[in-house]
Design a protein around this motif. Structure first.
Motif, PDB file in Angstrom:
ATOM      1  N   LYS A 107      35.594  40.417  35.606  1.00 49.45           N
ATOM      2  CA  LYS A 107      35.510  40.964  37.008  1.00 49.45           C
ATOM      3  C   LYS A 107      35.778  39.562  38.210  1.00 49.45           C
ATOM      4  O   LYS A 107      34.651  39.478  38.295  1.00 49.45           O
ATOM      5  CB  LYS A 107      34.256  41.461  36.975  1.00 49.45           C
ATOM      6  CG  LYS A 107      33.635  42.561  36.251  1.00 49.45           C
ATOM      7  CD  LYS A 107      32.263  42.937  36.200  1.00 49.45           C
ATOM      8  CE  LYS A 107      31.739  44.045  35.940  1.00 49.45           C
ATOM      9  NZ  LYS A 107      30.839  43.984  36.016  1.00 49.45           N
TER      10      LYS A 107
ATOM     11  N   PHE B 243      37.286  38.451  41.289  1.00 48.28           N
ATOM     12  CA  PHE B 243      36.771  39.136  42.914  1.00 48.28           C
ATOM     13  C   PHE B 243      38.471  38.928  43.602  1.00 48.28           C
ATOM     14  O   PHE B 243      38.496  37.530  44.008  1.00 48.28           O
ATOM     15  CB  PHE B 243      35.608  37.697  44.628  1.00 48.28           C
ATOM     16  CG  PHE B 243      34.514  37.426  43.680  1.00 48.28           C
ATOM     17  CD1 PHE B 243      33.737  38.312  43.336  1.00 48.28           C
ATOM     18  CD2 PHE B 243      34.731  36.064  43.034  1.00 48.28           C
ATOM     19  CE1 PHE B 243      32.466  38.110  43.043  1.00 48.28           C
ATOM     20  CE2 PHE B 243      33.172  36.685  42.877  1.00 48.28           C
ATOM     21  CZ  PHE B 243      32.575  37.390  42.506  1.00 48.28           C
ATOM     22  N   PRO B 244      38.655  40.129  44.034  1.00 48.16           N
ATOM     23  CA  PRO B 244      39.551  40.380  44.191  1.00 48.16           C
ATOM     24  C   PRO B 244      41.269  39.561  45.508  1.00 48.16           C
ATOM     25  O   PRO B 244      41.479  39.308  45.464  1.00 48.16           O
ATOM     26  CB  PRO B 244      40.032  41.833  44.973  1.00 48.16           C
ATOM     27  CG  PRO B 244      38.608  42.574  44.695  1.00 48.16           C
ATOM     28  CD  PRO B 244      37.630  41.556  43.623  1.00 48.16           C
ATOM     29  N   THR B 245      40.161  38.758  46.382  1.00 50.38           N
ATOM     30  CA  THR B 245      40.340  38.377  48.060  1.00 50.38           C
ATOM     31  C   THR B 245      40.191  36.757  47.295  1.00 50.38           C
ATOM     32  O   THR B 245      40.940  36.814  48.037  1.00 50.38           O
ATOM     33  CB  THR B 245      40.103  39.250  49.336  1.00 50.38           C
ATOM     34  OG1 THR B 245      37.975  38.434  48.835  1.00 50.38           O
ATOM     35  CG2 THR B 245      39.713  40.900  49.144  1.00 50.38           C
ATOM     36  N   LEU B 246      39.089  36.253  46.511  1.00 39.70           N
ATOM     37  CA  LEU B 246      39.418  35.046  46.923  1.00 39.70           C
ATOM     38  C   LEU B 246      40.339  34.682  45.334  1.00 39.70           C
ATOM     39  O   LEU B 246      40.694  34.928  44.663  1.00 39.70           O
ATOM     40  CB  LEU B 246      38.238  34.415  45.817  1.00 39.70           C
ATOM     41  CG  LEU B 246      36.914  34.578  46.721  1.00 39.70           C
ATOM     42  CD1 LEU B 246      36.780  35.583  47.519  1.00 39.70           C
ATOM     43  CD2 LEU B 246      34.975  34.339  46.070  1.00 39.70           C
TER      44      LEU B 246
ATOM     45  N   GLU C 256      38.890  28.669  45.037  1.00 37.97           N
ATOM     46  CA  GLU C 256      37.291  29.160  45.415  1.00 37.97           C
ATOM     47  C   GLU C 256      36.761  30.190  44.644  1.00 37.97           C
ATOM     48  O   GLU C 256      35.082  30.292  44.834  1.00 37.97           O
ATOM     49  CB  GLU C 256      37.820  30.938  46.811  1.00 37.97           C
ATOM     50  CG  GLU C 256      38.319  30.146  48.158  1.00 37.97           C
ATOM     51  CD  GLU C 256      38.937  31.290  48.753  1.00 37.97           C
ATOM     52  OE1 GLU C 256      39.341  30.836  49.899  1.00 37.97           O
ATOM     53  OE2 GLU C 256      39.408  32.197  48.132  1.00 37.97           O
ATOM     54  N   HIS C 257      37.040  30.923  43.601  1.00 40.94           N
ATOM     55  CA  HIS C 257      36.270  31.496  42.261  1.00 40.94           C
ATOM     56  C   HIS C 257      34.898  30.075  42.144  1.00 40.94           C
ATOM     57  O   HIS C 257      33.889  30.271  41.640  1.00 40.94           O
ATOM     58  CB  HIS C 257      37.003  32.093  41.311  1.00 40.94           C
ATOM     59  CG  HIS C 257      37.280  33.604  41.770  1.00 40.94           C
ATOM     60  ND1 HIS C 257      38.510  33.489  42.356  1.00 40.94           N
ATOM     61  CD2 HIS C 257      36.795  34.612  41.280  1.00 40.94           C
ATOM     62  CE1 HIS C 257      37.948  35.118  42.634  1.00 40.94           C
ATOM     63  NE2 HIS C 257      37.796  35.153  41.617  1.00 40.94           N
TER      64      HIS C 257
ATOM     65  N   VAL D 270      35.430  26.750  42.725  1.00 40.44           N
ATOM     66  CA  VAL D 270      34.306  26.500  44.063  1.00 40.44           C
ATOM     67  C   VAL D 270      32.765  27.394  44.536  1.00 40.44           C
ATOM     68  O   VAL D 270      31.981  26.438  44.581  1.00 40.44           O
ATOM     69  CB  VAL D 270      34.277  26.330  45.405  1.00 40.44           C
ATOM     70  CG1 VAL D 270      33.823  26.179  46.777  1.00 40.44           C
ATOM     71  CG2 VAL D 270      36.087  25.326  45.328  1.00 40.44           C
ATOM     72  N   LEU D 271      32.999  28.521  44.442  1.00 37.55           N
ATOM     73  CA  LEU D 271      31.866  29.842  44.135  1.00 37.55           C
ATOM     74  C   LEU D 271      30.677  28.998  43.351  1.00 37.55           C
ATOM     75  O   LEU D 271      29.544  29.021  43.433  1.00 37.55           O
ATOM     76  CB  LEU D 271      32.396  30.549  44.454  1.00 37.55           C
ATOM     77  CG  LEU D 271      30.484  31.620  44.887  1.00 37.55           C
ATOM     78  CD1 LEU D 271      30.492  31.027  46.247  1.00 37.55           C
ATOM     79  CD2 LEU D 271      31.693  32.763  44.866  1.00 37.55           C
TER      80      LEU D 271
ATOM     81  N   ARG E 140      46.805  38.246  35.881  1.00 42.97           N
ATOM     82  CA  ARG E 140      46.765  38.704  35.223  1.00 42.97           C
ATOM     83  C   ARG E 140      46.277  38.906  33.616  1.00 42.97           C
ATOM     84  O   ARG E 140      45.318  38.569  34.223  1.00 42.97           O
ATOM     85  CB  ARG E 140      48.764  38.920  34.129  1.00 42.97           C
ATOM     86  CG  ARG E 140      49.666  38.932  35.213  1.00 42.97           C
ATOM     87  CD  ARG E 140      50.667  40.122  35.359  1.00 42.97           C
ATOM     88  NE  ARG E 140      50.314  40.711  33.122  1.00 42.97           N
ATOM     89  CZ  ARG E 140      51.798  40.886  32.297  1.00 42.97           C
ATOM     90  NH1 ARG E 140      52.374  40.126  32.765  1.00 42.97           N
ATOM     91  NH2 ARG E 140      50.786  41.585  31.289  1.00 42.97           N
TER      92      ARG E 140
END
Ligand SMILES: Nc1ncnc2c1ncn2[C@@H]1O[C@H](COP(=O)(O)OP(=O)(O)OP(=O)(O)O)[C@@H](O)[C@H]1O
Ligand SMILES: Nc1ncnc2c1ncn2[C@@H]1O[C@H](COP(=O)(O)OP(=O)(O)OP(=O)(O)O)[C@@H](O)[C@H]1O
Ligand SMILES: [Mg+2]
Ligand SMILES: [Mg+2]
Lengths: 239, 233, 397, 312, 288
Positions: free
Chosen positions: A86, A88-91, A95-96, A98-99, A137
């Motif tokens: 899953k 996050f499409p825009t991150l 960023e994933h 870092v979050l 992918r």
């Protein structure tokens, strides 16, 4: 480190997890196997707090975390890689991470960057750090799942079929990676259908069927067990 | 007969199939195998019109490629989809009746389907979502049969089925194969079982046909290599 | 200095109150033609530019068109034909120092709502219209003409006019009490109210024979239909606001016969235009001929608004000087299409109180229109002739 | 660096506008800026936070009334009352959040709308707020008449740019990352430790505070407030139109949307209802041909151009 | 006595409310979109009735089916020409599209019919009463309530027990899959929108007979319709009837006790219900 006792979950009339108990110590990897629909992913859902339990307790380092919401459990150190990735499409990939490192572990500044870089490197996503989740992918999505879990600084790592779709060669690499992760501060639970991989990485294997524990023992004993052969491995593996 | 030439399939910009060819005679069953993500489902979707595709697909005299999904259903293509995809607010009976929605003539009726899977007769009025995975798989297969298809597509037939149930389903399918002119394409994860159930097999690797041939006397080692894309050398 | 006078005119051309402005485009056309050759004031000839703005029946839009006219267009005088808009723009006109005249709205709502008093007044904003007390005063005199048990049920729409009408000290409750009518309180209601069964059953239980209050046509038609369904049949229905326009009565079908109301203006009033010399009947006739629509009460007041505005500009001596114009308005006393508009002699600062009568809608037999407004009460407007006495509803059927 | 300089020049030009423009233009500019601020505030909640609120007009009204009541009852200068209005709406939003955040999707939306209706009715029923008749701006006569237009403009500019800068900064911060993750997939976000309530509460309170301030600025130049005007559903119509047509979830969306909105209004305003027909038809058209709004279409255009440029 | 009257008024008003909600909940259930133009469909139904009676004086029993069929066609056309084109994973485009339609519809009605309040004169029916003298009830509100319950029943049967209903439910469950069963989902959606518009129009005509409408009355109807389906709970047809009756009763009772507060207590009821049951009175829990 992780103690689970008498965990139960039903969806309506369907009992999916039916009184499962186990413990996993630091530095240990517990393999989880079982037929489709055995309740493996649901077990992880319960451990991670994605679904509320119907009964039983979950303890992390002796602390009862059964009723806590998922975000608090992550902060306590239970991290998870999903079976169906899953992103996050825009991150972006970075960023994933870092979050995950900041929200999961409250890291800032250099410590944060260090942790993110380490997770990128371990999962081989270094050259894709700038891609967004949407662009990845399947294989990279699976890697990202693992990387996110690592970046959140876990004490318990839940890995759900992260090798699906990998070639033999890549599976070997993955086994090495998981072995390399083992450390006294980390307990790993790994759901996998590829028996030999699971066998290679796990210290013990837990076999589920219809939500119940069939057997939990060292890998050799489990794969030789006739019930496991009948229920799961099938005739093909007798050959 | 089914005649497929140069079939490509796309999800937006992503190409999932590359020039797959296939031809099957009436009454034949194809065992479609391949690793996770090899494109098996995409192949079925391309045939029944659920995804964008390019290439020619002919079923008997009908040019399927020229039809939208709705038209392909009317022309006799039926799918039992991966993950079963029950209509959750419909009862078991209603799910089955949805299969008959295209109103093609043929042997399959509600009675025959419940004869094949008695448990479905017993649970006819239950919401399909409450059934166990294996039972749902039976509904999905029965629902596809209710269309009296000329081409039956079965995705992941034994997924989520207890081995004994899977065996029953395969026995029923074997009976179907022997009794009718229907062409069947079956996706089955268990290679051995797939080879046992089919007349021909087609192994996909990363969207391309890696190996194809008759099932009788197939070389399991060669299939294993084609499956994982390992070189013969 | 420029030789052009710019006059802003705000009205509702669209939105729920569009009926109030229905005759304004036509009226403006007439006035434009009259001022085609400009106005000669203090020896100078000025061309006149009218800027009409639609407030879309929306008070926010009123404020923004008011700002636009005052700030962007730099008008010399603002005319406002809408109570809500006059409240919204009154403050702007005072702060920006641009004189404004408004009409159509009880002056109490305009003055008290803006936090002022008759002694205090406002620097630049003026209004002329009847007062809530005067309009309400006609109601008991209408009822006195018929035989009832003197029990009245009342209910009011909750807006600034409704608050003025229902005020316990200056509004209808006090007036009714003084006139010897006993009151069944139906309370205030909100715009979106779709059900008046509560009021109907209360009035019915108390055997009220008269219904009164204030609201818009849709409120009344809902109330009146429910009254019929619940078997409540009063002898008089006198509801301010709802029966101003023939269309509202038409919408009631046969059940509109006999509704009574305050009357601001009809083609029958004996007044003449200070601009054109037309009589009220001639004005209405011209409007009906040229627009094809039936006359409306606002026709007279819109006309009077132009009359007052142009008279003030002319009297100012210097129309480009706001203070001169302001002083000219304050000193105005002219005879208009709606009767005398007298700011000079008014005890209420910035307000000229106009006349109001009472009337009853009656079904016509083969006339031009389905209903006719018959004057039945004229205590405050003696120059308007009474045509008939009010009839009880039971007699009109 | 170049865009930075461009931006700085644009901001300076905007700040200096009152010295070049007449009162009318200034008034229009203030109106535009208020709409930009409102849309940016709504965009923060809906576009970035994924919470569609059809009840923001309630907070416009509360902001407006806060200005009128505060300056009437306390010795506060109207300009100082603008941030106070933001605080009042923020507190109200904070108190309301526990109820509203139990709700999801349509339920949340209807809850917001109903909350705005309740605000309106309560203000209408309450003598303290002037009831249905409304209130004049008691402090208006203390304002400097010469500089009133310019001051209102500067306040509107401050709120609009402040809102934009806030959205910009938030989206570049860790907080913005959490917000985007939550909007994409709540379960996945929680699974890496994002606490949804805290994040949503924060955007909600910020969004309504900005809305309240913009409302206060808008009613500052109106000089009079009534419940009907303050809690007018048309605020919502404008905000939704501007944000979605402009491009929801993009910082440039409210600017582009407001530009289109005011061009339409200024060119067609005289034909009353037809202007609204055109507005609605524009919304329909934009959704049919560019569901991402103007900003989305612009992005695509620019990226196509840049790929064309980089090709040999 | 007064309380019986209140109860009766509440139920009949609630019936009308339920009818506002019914079409909206149908669209929401099947297409998972919020139709912002629903209020305008209600109003358009009323105005279509005005237009018909202006042109030729048809009797009521003919007017209702005429308007209903006319608005069915309008709904069908709207869906196939516009809404179908923006359906997808993102709920925003349909939302703004229907929002745009609502603004266009509202102002077109103003341009065509003017902004006047208009009511439909139901003739003798307006004041017809039946029942004992000590408790006369209006035939029109009673008829409205009965018609509403009948329509709910018909829709319940139609959705639950016919081939058409099966197709609609299947389409709603999995729109991507039904094509494989020969179902044209865009057509199904168009028919459903047609039915929703027809129900809305019927409600509009009844509203115009009960009180009156202007082209601007749509927003309030929309809010009521949303309140009805949210109080009742999404996911079931009967829930809308429950929601409508509950809201109607609360409105009428609060008009009796405190008329000046308008719909305040209805709004508070909604918040209280949602506080206790965030999925509505009879709604299914939203599983996420
Ligand atoms: N939210 C839910 N509601 C109802 N049933 C559910 C839900 N989630 C899972 N199930 C059911 O619970 C059972 C166990 O599912 P689970 O995903 O845990 O299996 P699994 O062991 O992970 O299987 P696999 O190997 O296929 O991943 C399945 O029958 C599934 O259909
Ligand atoms: N809806 C979709 N959108 C984008 N890509 C997709 C989609 N469905 C499948 N794919 C991609 O297409 C490729 C082939 O997938 P497909 O589902 O056909 O494989 P499969 O052989 O059926 O695998 P499995 O055994 O997992 O069912 C994969 O890389 C997958 O990620
Ligand atoms: Mg699983
Ligand atoms: Mg597949």
């Amino acid at each position: 480190m992780l103690e689970v006792s008498d965990l139960r979950k039903s969806f309506g009339r369907l009992t999916v997890v039916d009184g499962v108990s186990t413990t996993v110590a630091g530095g240990e990897c517990l393999g989880v196997m079982g037929p489709n629909g055995a309740g493996k992913s649901t077990l992880f859902d319960l451990l991670a707090g994605a679904t509320p339990v119907d009964g039983g307790t979950i303890r992390l380092d002796g602390r009862d975390v059964t009723g806590l919401p998922p975000e608090i459990r992550v902060q306590a150190g239970i991290a998870r890689a999903f079976q169906i990735p899953k992103p996050f499409p825009t991150l972006s990939v970075r960023e994933h991470l870092v979050l995950a490192a900041s929200a999961g572990q409250g890291l800032r500044g250099a410590a944060l960057a260090g942790q993110v870089d380490e997770a990128l490197e371990r999962t081989g996503l270094g050259d894709k750090a700038g891609r967004t989740g949407r662009e990845l992918r399947l294989l990279d999505r699976k890697r990202l799942e693992l990387a996110k879990a690592l970046a959140s600084g876990p004490r318990v790592l839940l890995l759900d079929e992260i090798s699906g779709g990998l070639t033999e060669h890549e599976v070997h690499a993955l086994v090495d990676l998981i072995r390399g992760l083992k450390s006294p501060g980390l307990a790993i639970l790994w759901i996998e259908h590829i028996a030999h991989a699971l066998k290679a990485a796990s210290d013990r294997i837990l076999m589920l069927h219809l939500g119940r524990k069939v057997i939990e023992d060292i890998p050799d004993t489990v794969t030789r067990d006739p019930r496991v052969r009948e229920l799961y491995l099938g005739q093909a593996h007798h050959a | 007969m089914l005649e497929i030439r140069g079939l490509d399939a796309f999800y937006g910009d992503f190409q999932a199939l590359f020039g797959v060819d296939l031809s099957l005679q009436p009454g034949q069953t194809l065992a479609l195998i391949g690793a996770n993500g090899a494109g098996k489902s995409s192949f079925l979707h391309a045939i029944c019109g659920m995804t964008q595709a390019r290439g020619s697909v002919r079923l008997g005299d009908t040019d399927l490629a020229a039809l939208p999904a709705v038209g392909r259903a009317a022309a006799g293509v039926a799918l039992s989809p991966e993950g079963r995809r029950m209509f959750l607010s419909l009862s078991v009976r209603e799910n089955l009746l949805m299969g008959a929605n295209v109103r093609r003539r043929g042997p399959w009726t509600l009675d025959r389907v419940t004869g094949l899977f008695p448990i479905l007769g017993e649970f006819a009025d239950r919401p399909a979502g409450l059934l166990s995975g294996g039972q749902q798989q039976m509904v999905a297969i029965g629902r596809a049969l209710m269309a009296n298809p000329a081409l039956l597509l079965l995705d992941e037939v034994s997924l989520g089925l207890a081995p004994v149930v899977a065996q029953e389903v395969h026995a029923a399918l074997a009976m179907l194969r022997d009794q009718s002119e229907m062409i069947t394409i079956m996706v089955e994860q268990d290679v051995n079982r797939a080879i046992a159930a089919g007349d021909r097999f087609l192994c996909l690797l990363e969207g391309r046909a890696a190996l194809t041939g008759p099932c009788a006397g197939a070389d399991l080692d060669a299939i294993g290599r084609a499956y994982f894309g390992e070189d013969d050398t | 200095a420029s030789r052009e006078i710019r006059i802003g005119y705000i009205t509702a051309l669209s939105g729920p109150r569009a009926e109030f402005g229905a005759s304004d485009p036509w009226m403006l056309e007439q006035v434009r033609r009259l001022t085609e050759n400009g106005l000669t004031i203090g020896g100078n000839t000025y061309s006149v530019e009218f800027l009409m703005r639609d407030n879309q029946s929306n008070i926010n839009r009123s404020a923004s068109v008011g700002q636009e006219l005052i700030q962007r267009e730099g008008v010399d005088l603002l005319l406002v034909q809408d109570l809500d808009a006059s409240v919204a723009t009154g403050e702007m006109s005072d702060i920006a120092g641009v004189p404004s005249i408004s009409t159509i709205g009880p002056w109490q709502a305009w003055m008290y709502g803006r936090g002022s008093t008759p002694e205090q007044g406002f620097p630049y904003s003026f209004t002329f219209f009847w007062g809530a007390d005067d309009a309400m005063g006609t109601f008991p005199r209408i009822w006195d003409q018929i035989d009832t048990n003197r029990v009245v049920g009342d209910f009011y729409f909750d807006n600034s006019a409704g608050q003025a009408f229902s005020d316990p000290n200056i509004g209808l409750p006090a007036i009714m009490e003084k006139a010897g009518y006993s009151r069944i309180d139906g309370g205030r209601f909100q715009l979106e109210t779709q059900d008046f069964s509560a009021q109907v059953s209360r009035f019915k239980a108390a055997e009220a024979q008269i219904v009164t209050g204030f609201g818009f046509p849709p409120h009344w038609s809902t109330f009146w239909a429910q009254a019929g369904q619940m078997g409540f049949a009063p002898e008089a229905a006198t509801f301010a606001g709802a029966f101003l326009f023939p269309s509202a009565i038409d919408a009631l079908g046969d059940r509109g016969n006999g509704m009574s109301t305050e009357v601001w203006w009809t083609p029958k009033v004996p007044f003449h235009s200070s601009l054109t010399g037309q009589s009220a009947a001639e004005l209405a006739q011209a409007y009906e001929d040229q627009s094809g629509a039936q006359w409306i009460q606002t026709l007279g007041y819109s006309h009077a608004l132009f009359e007052t505005g142009l008279a003030a500009l002319t009297a100012s001596g210097d129309p480009k000087n706001p203070d001169a114009v302001r002083d000219a308005i304050a000193a105005l006393d002219i005879a208009t299409m709606v009767g005398p508009v007298n700011f000079a002699g008014s005890p209420i600062r910035n307000v000229a109180v106009t006349e109001v009568a009472g009337g009853q809608w009656r079904k016509t037999t083969g006339g031009r229109h389905e209903y006719d407004l018959v004057i039945t009460e004229n205590a405050l407007a003696p120059s308007i002739g009474v045509e008939d006495t009010t009839l009880p509803l039971s007699q009109l059927g | 660096m170049r865009p930075g300089i461009l931006l700085a020049v644009a901001v300076v030009a905007l700040v200096l506008l009152p010295f070049g423009a007449d009162r009318g233009m200034l008034f229009l500019a203030s109106e535009i800026l208020v709409v930009v601020a409102l849309s940016q505030a709504w965009n923060l909640l809906a576009g970035y936070g994924g919470l569609l609120s059809p009840g923001h007009h309630g907070f416009v009204g509360i902001g407006g009334y806060a200005l009128y009541v505060l300056t009437r009852d306390l010795p506060v200068h109207p300009y100082m009352a603008i941030p106070l209005a933001g605080i009042v709406t923020a507190v109200l939003g904070f108190l309301l959040a526990p109820i509203l955040f139990r709700l999801r999707e349509v339920y949340f939306a209807v809850g917001m709308w109903v909350a705005a209706e309740i605000f309106r009715i309560v203000v209408m029923r309450w003598d303290y707020t002037g009831g249905a008749a409304g209130l004049p701006l008691a402090a208006a006569r203390s304002l400097n008449r010469e500089w009133m237009g310019a001051s209102a403009y500067w306040l509107a500019l401050a709120v609009a740019l402040g809102a934009t800068a806030l959205v910009w900064a938030l989206m570049r911060s860790n907080f913005g990352l959490r917000l985007r993750a939550l909007k994409d997939d709540e379960l996945a976000a929680r699974s890496i430790g994002v606490a949804p309530h805290r994040v949503r509460l924060a955007v909600f309170v910020l969004s309504v505070a900005l809305t309240g301030m913009a409302g206060a600025v808008s009613f500052l130049s109106a000089l009079f407030i009534t419940p009907v005007a303050a809690f007018d559903i048309n605020w919502m119509v404008t905000i939704v139109f501007v944000t979605i047509i402009g491009g929801i979830g993009r910082i440039s969306g409210p600017f582009l949307g407001a530009a289109l909105y005011f061009v339409l209004r200024e060119t067609l305003a005289f034909s009353s209802s037809w202007y609204l027909v055109a507005l609605g038809a524009t919304a329909v058209l934009v959704m049919l041909v560019m569901p991402g709004g103007l900003a989305g279409a612009l992005d695509r255009l620019l990226s196509r151009k840049s790929t064309m440029e980089t090709q040999p | 006595m007064i309380w019986f009257e209140t109860l009766f008024s509440g139920l009949t008003l609630g019936g009308l409310y339920a009818l506002f909600g019914l079409g909206l909940s149908l669209i929401f259930g099947v297409m998972k979109i919020a139709n912002i133009a629903h209020g305008e469909l209600v109003i358009a139904g009323a105005f279509l009735a005005f237009a018909v009676v202006d042109l030729l004086p048809v009797p009521l029993w003919l007017l209702l089916p005429l308007v209903t069929m006319g608005m069915f066609a309008v709904g069908y056309a709207l869906q196939s020409a516009l809404v179908n084109r923006v359906l997808g994973d993102d709920p925003l485009p349909p939302l703004l599209l229907t929002f745009g339609i609502s603004i266009v519809a509202q102002n077109l009605l103003v341009e065509i019919f003017g902004a006047d309040n208009r009511a439909l004169d139901p003739g003798w029916l307006a004041t017809a009463r039946i029942g004992p003298v000590w408790f006369p009830v209006g035939l029109l509100p009673l008829g409205t309530l009965i018609l509403t319950v009948v329509l709910f029943g018909v829709l319940h049967l139609g959705i639950g027990h016919t081939r058409w209903g099966r197709i609609v439910r299947a389409t709603s469950d999995d729109p991507a899959l039904v094509g494989l069963f020969g179902v044209k989902r865009r057509r199904v959606f168009a028919v459903v929108m047609g039915v929703s518009a027809a129900l809305a129009a019927l409600a509009g005509v009844l509203l115009a007979m009960r009180s009156s409408v202007t082209p601007f009355s749509g927003v309030e109807r929309l809010l009521i319709a949303f309140e009805v389906i949210v109080i009742g709970g999404l996911g079931s047809i009967w829930a809308s009837l429950l929601g409508g009756l509950a809201l109607g009763l609360v409105h009428v009772i609060s008009f009796r006790l405190d008329p000046a507060s308008g719909l305040l207590y209805g709004h508070i009821l909604l918040l209280v219900i949602l506080l206790i049951r965030p999925e509505g009175l009879a709604g299914r829990k939203v599983t996420r």
